[in-house]
Design a protein around this motif. Sequence first.
Motif, PDB file in Angstrom:
ATOM      1  N   LEU A   1       0.826  -1.204   0.000  1.00  0.00           N
ATOM      2  CA  LEU A   1       0.000   0.000   0.000  1.00  0.00           C
ATOM      3  C   LEU A   1       0.864   1.260   0.000  1.00  0.00           C
ATOM      4  O   LEU A   1       0.543   2.244  -0.682  1.00  0.00           O
ATOM      5  CB  LEU A   1      -0.924   0.003   1.221  1.00  0.00           C
ATOM      6  CG  LEU A   1      -2.025  -1.067   1.232  1.00  0.00           C
ATOM      7  CD1 LEU A   1      -2.799  -1.020   2.544  1.00  0.00           C
ATOM      8  CD2 LEU A   1      -2.975  -0.868   0.050  1.00  0.00           C
ATOM      9  N   VAL A   2       1.949   1.234   0.739  1.00  0.00           N
ATOM     10  CA  VAL A   2       2.874   2.377   0.723  1.00  0.00           C
ATOM     11  C   VAL A   2       3.466   2.567  -0.665  1.00  0.00           C
ATOM     12  O   VAL A   2       3.626   3.698  -1.147  1.00  0.00           O
ATOM     13  CB  VAL A   2       3.990   2.159   1.771  1.00  0.00           C
ATOM     14  CG1 VAL A   2       5.088   3.215   1.610  1.00  0.00           C
ATOM     15  CG2 VAL A   2       3.420   2.211   3.175  1.00  0.00           C
ATOM     16  N   THR A   3       3.779   1.462  -1.341  1.00  0.00           N
ATOM     17  CA  THR A   3       4.311   1.542  -2.700  1.00  0.00           C
ATOM     18  C   THR A   3       3.318   2.205  -3.642  1.00  0.00           C
ATOM     19  O   THR A   3       3.681   3.063  -4.459  1.00  0.00           O
ATOM     20  CB  THR A   3       4.649   0.121  -3.212  1.00  0.00           C
ATOM     21  OG1 THR A   3       5.603  -0.478  -2.328  1.00  0.00           O
ATOM     22  CG2 THR A   3       5.230   0.174  -4.621  1.00  0.00           C
ATOM     23  N   LEU A   4       2.050   1.826  -3.542  1.00  0.00           N
ATOM     24  CA  LEU A   4       1.009   2.451  -4.366  1.00  0.00           C
ATOM     25  C   LEU A   4       0.934   3.950  -4.095  1.00  0.00           C
ATOM     26  O   LEU A   4       0.819   4.759  -5.031  1.00  0.00           O
ATOM     27  CB  LEU A   4      -0.340   1.802  -4.082  1.00  0.00           C
ATOM     28  CG  LEU A   4      -0.537   0.372  -4.582  1.00  0.00           C
ATOM     29  CD1 LEU A   4      -1.864  -0.187  -4.072  1.00  0.00           C
ATOM     30  CD2 LEU A   4      -0.508   0.328  -6.100  1.00  0.00           C
ATOM     31  N   ALA A   5       1.008   4.327  -2.819  1.00  0.00           N
ATOM     32  CA  ALA A   5       0.935   5.747  -2.461  1.00  0.00           C
ATOM     33  C   ALA A   5       2.135   6.520  -3.010  1.00  0.00           C
ATOM     34  O   ALA A   5       1.989   7.651  -3.493  1.00  0.00           O
ATOM     35  CB  ALA A   5       0.855   5.896  -0.946  1.00  0.00           C
ATOM     36  N   LEU A   6       3.316   5.915  -2.958  1.00  0.00           N
ATOM     37  CA  LEU A   6       4.511   6.585  -3.461  1.00  0.00           C
ATOM     38  C   LEU A   6       4.429   6.801  -4.970  1.00  0.00           C
ATOM     39  O   LEU A   6       4.821   7.870  -5.474  1.00  0.00           O
ATOM     40  CB  LEU A   6       5.758   5.765  -3.111  1.00  0.00           C
ATOM     41  CG  LEU A   6       6.151   5.757  -1.632  1.00  0.00           C
ATOM     42  CD1 LEU A   6       7.317   4.796  -1.408  1.00  0.00           C
ATOM     43  CD2 LEU A   6       6.528   7.156  -1.162  1.00  0.00           C
ATOM     44  N   PHE A   7       3.919   5.822  -5.703  1.00  0.00           N
ATOM     45  CA  PHE A   7       3.789   5.994  -7.148  1.00  0.00           C
ATOM     46  C   PHE A   7       2.709   7.015  -7.490  1.00  0.00           C
ATOM     47  O   PHE A   7       2.830   7.741  -8.476  1.00  0.00           O
ATOM     48  CB  PHE A   7       3.509   4.653  -7.825  1.00  0.00           C
ATOM     49  CG  PHE A   7       4.755   3.908  -8.196  1.00  0.00           C
ATOM     50  CD1 PHE A   7       5.417   4.172  -9.384  1.00  0.00           C
ATOM     51  CD2 PHE A   7       5.284   2.957  -7.343  1.00  0.00           C
ATOM     52  CE1 PHE A   7       6.574   3.502  -9.721  1.00  0.00           C
ATOM     53  CE2 PHE A   7       6.447   2.278  -7.682  1.00  0.00           C
ATOM     54  CZ  PHE A   7       7.099   2.552  -8.861  1.00  0.00           C
TER      55      PHE A   7
END
Length: 222
Positions: free
Chosen positions: A200-206
């Motif tokens: 989920l953090v990865t999605l937010a960063l992208f």
Amino acid sequence: MNVIDFAHAFFADGAHWHGYDGIPVRVTEHVRYTLEALALAAVIGLPVGLVTGHYGRGGNVLALIATAGRALPTFGLLVLMTMLLGFGMLPVMIPLVVLAVPPILVTTYEAVRSVDPSPVDAARGMGMREQDIMLRVELPHALPLVLGGLRTAAVQIVSTATIAAYVGFGGLGRYIVDGLYQRDYEKVVGGAGLVAGLALVTLALFWAAGRVAVSPGVRRTA
């Protein structure tokens, strides 16, 4: 105990936040594996997708490669690479990169092919070189979809990098593998929860990267 109870017990235990097996260490290891695999996949997938998309050739071959890459069982490939190459980081990286290249490759190709031909023709009329057209005209317009391919690849790597623990490496998979071996279901649930949270953090960063890197005009037309 249910899943929520297992997760609460895992994260409430102070021992899981310190030492070589602590959450900060395992998260750092997992992020490192992810970044290394994503960088390698991007080095392979982005240039090939950009060039083939620019010239409009090789679409069927890319589709075949993508299908083959997605069909390969990641864990089986890990076992095979370990048998051929021995224990080390390389047998871990190969299946992760094979998993991540197809979405980057195919999405980049499709993104470049979907660019409006008018600015491309205008750039050619101004005498721009093909390389400059790819990098300065097509890539900025294709960037939202290109980032989408990178995002998909990154999330897949985050979710799959747990396989590193099966061949003695760290990362969040260590909790899952060790927890299953020890029948410590708090570890299993905690490790799985951390992987999901990192995805989920990865999605937010992208999402944030897209807001910063993509111009508002391109976002409106994407």
